[in-house]
Write an enzyme that holds these catalytic residues in place. Sequence first.
Site, PDB file in Angstrom:
ATOM      1  N   HIS A 145      58.382  -5.005 -47.684  1.00 43.02           N
ATOM      2  CA  HIS A 145      57.579  -3.837 -47.052  1.00 43.02           C
ATOM      3  C   HIS A 145      56.935  -4.440 -45.552  1.00 43.02           C
ATOM      4  O   HIS A 145      55.696  -4.132 -45.628  1.00 43.02           O
ATOM      5  CB  HIS A 145      56.322  -3.614 -48.005  1.00 43.02           C
ATOM      6  CG  HIS A 145      55.879  -2.213 -48.157  1.00 43.02           C
ATOM      7  ND1 HIS A 145      54.750  -1.853 -48.584  1.00 43.02           N
ATOM      8  CD2 HIS A 145      56.298  -1.335 -47.537  1.00 43.02           C
ATOM      9  CE1 HIS A 145      54.634  -0.808 -48.357  1.00 43.02           C
ATOM     10  NE2 HIS A 145      55.703  -0.235 -47.868  1.00 43.02           N
ATOM     11  N   HIS A 173      51.099  -2.631 -59.322  1.00 47.41           N
ATOM     12  CA  HIS A 173      51.443  -1.321 -58.854  1.00 47.41           C
ATOM     13  C   HIS A 173      52.205  -0.504 -59.454  1.00 47.41           C
ATOM     14  O   HIS A 173      52.826  -0.950 -60.440  1.00 47.41           O
ATOM     15  CB  HIS A 173      52.141  -1.729 -57.296  1.00 47.41           C
ATOM     16  CG  HIS A 173      52.357  -0.511 -56.601  1.00 47.41           C
ATOM     17  ND1 HIS A 173      53.093   0.491 -56.701  1.00 47.41           N
ATOM     18  CD2 HIS A 173      52.030  -0.502 -55.169  1.00 47.41           C
ATOM     19  CE1 HIS A 173      53.236   1.167 -55.614  1.00 47.41           C
ATOM     20  NE2 HIS A 173      52.416   0.821 -54.683  1.00 47.41           N
ATOM     21  N   ARG A 176      50.537  -7.095 -45.771  1.00 46.30           N
ATOM     22  CA  ARG A 176      51.675  -7.991 -45.519  1.00 46.30           C
ATOM     23  C   ARG A 176      52.132  -8.425 -43.844  1.00 46.30           C
ATOM     24  O   ARG A 176      52.431  -9.518 -43.849  1.00 46.30           O
ATOM     25  CB  ARG A 176      52.939  -7.221 -46.074  1.00 46.30           C
ATOM     26  CG  ARG A 176      52.750  -7.191 -47.740  1.00 46.30           C
ATOM     27  CD  ARG A 176      53.559  -6.377 -48.290  1.00 46.30           C
ATOM     28  NE  ARG A 176      53.015  -5.780 -49.607  1.00 46.30           N
ATOM     29  CZ  ARG A 176      52.912  -6.254 -50.841  1.00 46.30           C
ATOM     30  NH1 ARG A 176      53.628  -7.521 -50.797  1.00 46.30           N
ATOM     31  NH2 ARG A 176      52.225  -5.875 -51.935  1.00 46.30           N
ATOM     32  N   ASP A 218      46.827  -7.792 -52.587  1.00 46.14           N
ATOM     33  CA  ASP A 218      47.096  -7.201 -51.081  1.00 46.14           C
ATOM     34  C   ASP A 218      45.955  -6.045 -50.777  1.00 46.14           C
ATOM     35  O   ASP A 218      45.999  -5.903 -49.637  1.00 46.14           O
ATOM     36  CB  ASP A 218      48.571  -6.547 -50.908  1.00 46.14           C
ATOM     37  CG  ASP A 218      48.416  -5.352 -51.857  1.00 46.14           C
ATOM     38  OD1 ASP A 218      48.009  -5.272 -53.049  1.00 46.14           O
ATOM     39  OD2 ASP A 218      49.587  -4.443 -51.679  1.00 46.14           O
ATOM     40  N   ASN A 219      45.355  -5.515 -51.796  1.00 44.98           N
ATOM     41  CA  ASN A 219      44.389  -4.463 -51.523  1.00 44.98           C
ATOM     42  C   ASN A 219      43.482  -4.311 -52.752  1.00 44.98           C
ATOM     43  O   ASN A 219      43.988  -4.832 -53.985  1.00 44.98           O
ATOM     44  CB  ASN A 219      44.685  -3.118 -51.092  1.00 44.98           C
ATOM     45  CG  ASN A 219      45.980  -2.600 -51.491  1.00 44.98           C
ATOM     46  OD1 ASN A 219      47.165  -2.487 -51.126  1.00 44.98           O
ATOM     47  ND2 ASN A 219      45.764  -2.287 -52.949  1.00 44.98           N
ATOM     48  N   LYS A 259      41.278   1.087 -52.596  1.00 43.72           N
ATOM     49  CA  LYS A 259      42.527   0.901 -51.967  1.00 43.72           C
ATOM     50  C   LYS A 259      42.645   2.233 -50.731  1.00 43.72           C
ATOM     51  O   LYS A 259      42.145   3.365 -51.187  1.00 43.72           O
ATOM     52  CB  LYS A 259      43.850   0.979 -52.602  1.00 43.72           C
ATOM     53  CG  LYS A 259      45.235   1.260 -51.755  1.00 43.72           C
ATOM     54  CD  LYS A 259      46.225   1.046 -52.728  1.00 43.72           C
ATOM     55  CE  LYS A 259      47.797   1.147 -52.160  1.00 43.72           C
ATOM     56  NZ  LYS A 259      48.881   1.346 -52.956  1.00 43.72           N
ATOM     57  N   CYS A 305      49.132  -1.765 -48.582  1.00 42.27           N
ATOM     58  CA  CYS A 305      50.430  -2.747 -48.818  1.00 42.27           C
ATOM     59  C   CYS A 305      50.932  -3.263 -47.344  1.00 42.27           C
ATOM     60  O   CYS A 305      50.923  -4.428 -47.119  1.00 42.27           O
ATOM     61  CB  CYS A 305      51.421  -1.954 -49.591  1.00 42.27           C
ATOM     62  SG  CYS A 305      51.089  -1.540 -51.021  1.00 42.27           S
ATOM     63  N   LYS A 360      58.365  -8.387 -52.934  1.00 41.16           N
ATOM     64  CA  LYS A 360      58.195  -7.067 -52.169  1.00 41.16           C
ATOM     65  C   LYS A 360      58.198  -7.584 -50.841  1.00 41.16           C
ATOM     66  O   LYS A 360      57.319  -8.315 -50.482  1.00 41.16           O
ATOM     67  CB  LYS A 360      57.291  -6.345 -52.685  1.00 41.16           C
ATOM     68  CG  LYS A 360      56.655  -5.336 -51.964  1.00 41.16           C
ATOM     69  CD  LYS A 360      55.644  -4.360 -52.816  1.00 41.16           C
ATOM     70  CE  LYS A 360      54.912  -3.630 -51.469  1.00 41.16           C
ATOM     71  NZ  LYS A 360      53.951  -2.706 -52.387  1.00 41.16           N
ATOM     72  N   ASP A 379      49.875  -6.756 -55.997  1.00 43.23           N
ATOM     73  CA  ASP A 379      49.882  -5.703 -55.617  1.00 43.23           C
ATOM     74  C   ASP A 379      49.087  -4.786 -56.265  1.00 43.23           C
ATOM     75  O   ASP A 379      49.291  -4.426 -57.496  1.00 43.23           O
ATOM     76  CB  ASP A 379      51.272  -5.128 -55.500  1.00 43.23           C
ATOM     77  CG  ASP A 379      51.568  -4.206 -54.676  1.00 43.23           C
ATOM     78  OD1 ASP A 379      50.655  -3.198 -54.320  1.00 43.23           O
ATOM     79  OD2 ASP A 379      52.860  -4.000 -54.129  1.00 43.23           O
ATOM     80  N   ASP A 380      48.117  -4.278 -55.538  1.00 41.66           N
ATOM     81  CA  ASP A 380      47.026  -3.250 -56.122  1.00 41.66           C
ATOM     82  C   ASP A 380      46.065  -3.564 -57.065  1.00 41.66           C
ATOM     83  O   ASP A 380      45.694  -2.865 -58.078  1.00 41.66           O
ATOM     84  CB  ASP A 380      47.873  -1.840 -56.538  1.00 41.66           C
ATOM     85  CG  ASP A 380      48.365  -1.020 -55.386  1.00 41.66           C
ATOM     86  OD1 ASP A 380      48.429  -1.554 -54.340  1.00 41.66           O
ATOM     87  OD2 ASP A 380      48.645   0.282 -55.447  1.00 41.66           O
TER      88      ASP A 380
END
Length: 541
Positions: free
Chosen positions: A133, A221, A78, A327-328, A373, A74, A131, A36-37
């Site tokens: 989300h 993240h 997903r 994710d990004n 992001k 995010c 996660k 994540d991130d």
Amino acid sequence: MQKLCTLILLLSAFTAINAQKKQDEKKPNIILMMVDDMGFSDIGSYGSEIRTPNLDRLAAEGIRFREFYNNSICAPTRASLLTGQYPHRAGIGYFDVNLGLPAYQGYLNKESLTLAEVLKQNGYSTLMSGKSHVGKDSLSWPNQRGFEQFYGFIPGASNYFDIGKYGQAPPVELIKNNRKEKLKPGEYLTDKIVDNALGFLDEQNKTGKPFFLYVAFNAPHWPLQAVQEDIDKYKGKYDIGWDSVRQQRLIRQRDLGILSPGQSVAARDPEVPRWENLTYDQKQLWKAKMEVYAAMVDRVDQNIGRILGKLKELKKDDNTLIIFISDNGAQGGFAGYNRKPPRNTGPIGSPGSYDYQEQNWAYVSNTPLRQYKNNMHEGGISSPFIAWFPNRIKGGDLVKGTAHLVDIAPTFYEFAGAKYPEKYNGVTPNSLPGKSLVPVLTGKLNSVERNGAIFWERAGNRAVRKGKWKIVSTYPAYQWELYDLEADRGETKDVASQYPAVVNELSSDFFKWAEENGVVNYDKIKPAQPMQIPGSAVAAQ
């Protein structure tokens, strides 16, 4: 005669069951891992100094893509990853909040089937840890969308510790198969995500079925919180500052082939101050951030090593496909280098820390790409991509790829021999817009062959990629920029004025796609108070 007929029927049933069991045994197990991130260059096989030996092993024994695209943030990422749909078609065109239109309802719709729903129907055990989300309503929780086992959290972020030496963090609330539980003092979330994943694999091993495991790490993240022994590994590592670290990553990327000869590098971010211009105290603050960030990535890699160890223990490593992505891009949002986060109750890295990497270091994480992001330039939508599948994927390959999240679902279904249903619980599912990556992963192609383009829209930011060309615009401007990504992936030279016909063609493609997917002008649905990245003026999570 009656006994003979009964015996024949029993033998036929046994034969059918045995044949089905053998067929299931041939089906590959599938593990999907997402961080994540995390920026494009934050693991060793993409140029980083951060220690990621397990991911580097997967890269050496598998395949890497130079170009793999996410959805810049995010929840929309997903949504696409889990369904194979563009995020608007899946119902999460903005975020996990309801803006009043089907494309922006903020949770997965029934017409967009999840990987778990399809693979479960095709004989797979379906497991998830991490996660979620993709919607706060319980009908969108993993157990309600095809996952037989789930451990993790539903919203967009979580603390990593419950309580510690410095300050006290709020309780970390988690869900395990629809029942709430809390992280215990001394536990670290990244470890617990994998603890549960390994437990699920042990239980699943008794079934004799193939499995699909989705591990969605929260790290790296925000908030910056890490295990002290991991932080200690990076003490002094970033004393040289972001300018020097970025140059070192560029050198490694050229040596690794991630940065092709003659390919452009994004210009230095003018908002990032020169390291040598910072005071001593400012340098201490900033290097501490990156030490903790690196420690968080390091701990993810350690846990990936635990998963690989479990596969070997269960003797399933030879028949398991693993895909790893982010994710990004890394999270920017410059807030000045004297920023003092108001919520911090302890040092950076401790349970009381609510700090984040911020733009100065995110600029390094996304090397050699532009922006961050939530932006549709390459730094916002590009992810490292590693695929590993012994005996099926040639080790050490590095290819162009040019793939997108929507391509993951058809890839898994092809490897699994899974049929995508024409009807599911009385609903006609959305058709899949992506292309299977199997020809690229197995060495038949260097990049995905698709007839059309790849599209993005989120909070007014827009982009289209078609062949070597990419148009992009950043809200609130509606002016298209044009880049030739074959030579200029750093997006340093806007050539829109030189090729107006290309801009017109890709723009026309975008508006046709937007109409088909329910995309509307952002100004018409813009929330009164858009979500903010901490310390940023960018509307996002």
